[in-house]
Structures are given as structure tokens and as C-alpha cells.
Scaffold this active site. Structure first.
Site: not given
Length: 199
Positions: A54, A68, A72, A103
Site C-alpha cells: 500500500s 490515490y 489506499k 522506483t
């Protein structure tokens, strides 16, 4: 382990209906059926663990990320409830809530809403600065979460994967402490909404 998800930046008013439907379908409606699909197998085995990736955005909220965070927070509620249901079968559920890591989340998969002029200079647009390629940190593989933590203790239902400067952990603790302090000032108000004794 389930890691379906992507980010969507913008003010709540800026999102299109299609953007809202798409992020809910991926981050929330996509993750829940996957978890449900594996439960019969690990229940039959009598042991196992679901690890749901998450975000610390499932505990805190900043401007510019409302959809978003909605996914979550919803995913966290689902997992916490499901964890209690499957615990008698020897199944654990852990929600990993990382902060920022290096990332492709910000620089590959993230989407943005078309900006409205009215929000220029608004906190909702502050997160867009993170998408500037000039701000991108150098490549580095994130440390695999739990290399040491999960060997040293049984993971709880929510596990912060800290990110830079313990970002996820400290932000989550600060947010929860603010909520607790606020709730503790409202006992009189909460009691005033109850039925009188005896009714």
C-alpha cells in the site's frame, strides 16, 4: 504478495470521472479480488500470509492526492477486517505502507489531472514538483522491506516501510497522534449525540 497500484496527482476538482474510475479499478477493486482468490488455497493449507503493498498514504493525507489516498485508505480497511476473519485459519495479513522510494512510481506510472487555473499556487499542485525530471534522485535499488524486520518479530497488520528519513513512520505517528488528541477533546460532543439513558 499484491502490488497493484499507481499514483494520480491533482486537486479533487480536477479529476475526470474516467480517471477516478480507473484508479479505483486498479488500486482498490483490482487488489480485493486478488486477495479473495488466494484465500481458499492458503486457508486449505492452514497457514499463509497475504502481503498487500500500500502506502503511508493509507494513514496520512496531503493535498493533491485525494483519489490515490481514497483507494489506499479503503484497501487498508478491507485488509484489517479480512485479517481478523482469516486469523483463526492461521492466515496473516500485512499491509506494507512505504514512503518514497526510488522506483518508477513517480517517473513512470503516475498520472496527473489536467490543471485548472484556479488551483495555480494552491497546495494541491505542490506535488507536481516531484515529477520534474531535474528533481529525480539517482538510481538505487530500494532495500527489500522486511529483510530483518520480519525475522525479528511477527508483523502486525500495518507495517511502515520507512522511506527517506523514516518519512512513512514519522508522518504516520504524527498524524495518528493529532487524531487522538482531537478525539480526546470531543467526549462531551460525542456524548451529546447519544440517546438519553433509559431510552
Amino acid at each position: 504478495m499484491n502490488n497493484a497500484g499507481y499514483g494520480l496527482f491533482g486537486a479533487a476538482e480536477e479529476f475526470t470521472a474516467a480517471q477516478i474510475d480507473a484508479i479505483v479499478a486498479t488500486n482498490l477493486s483490482g487488489s480485493i479480488p486478488l486477495i479473495r482468490a488466494v484465500l481458499p488455497y492458503i486457508r486449505e493449507a492452514g497457514r499463509g500470509r497475504v502481503v498487500q503493498l500500500s502506502s503511508y498514504g493509507g494513514q496520512v493525507a496531503f493535498p493533491g492526492n485525494s483519489m490515490y489516498y481514497a483507494t489506499k485508505w479503503g484497501l487498508g480497511g478491507f485488509c484489517e477486517s479480512a485479517a481478523q476473519e482469516v486469523a483463526p485459519f492461521g492466515i496473516g495479513v500485512t499491509i506494507v505502507e512505504p514512503g518514497g522510494v526510488r522506483t518508477e512510481f513517480r517517473y513512470g506510472s503516475v498520472q496527473t489531472a489536467d490543471p485548472l487555473a484556479e488551483y495555480e499556487g494552491n497546495p494541491a499542485h505542490a506535488c507536481r514538483a516531484m515529477l520534474d525530471p531535474a528533481q529525480r534522485p539517482g538510481p538505487r535499488r530500494p532495500r527489500p522491506h522486511g529483510d530483518a524486520d520480519h525475522r525479528e518479530r511477527r508483523p502486525g497488520p500495518r507495517t511502515p516501510a520507512h522511506g527517506p528519513r523514516l518519512q512513512a513512520l514519522t508522518s504516520t505517528i504524527d498524524t495518528l497522534e493529532r487524531h487522538l488528541a482531537d478525539f480526546r477533546t470531543q467526549d462531551t460532543l460525542a456524548a451529546s449525540t447519544d440517546f438519553p439513558q433509559g431510552e
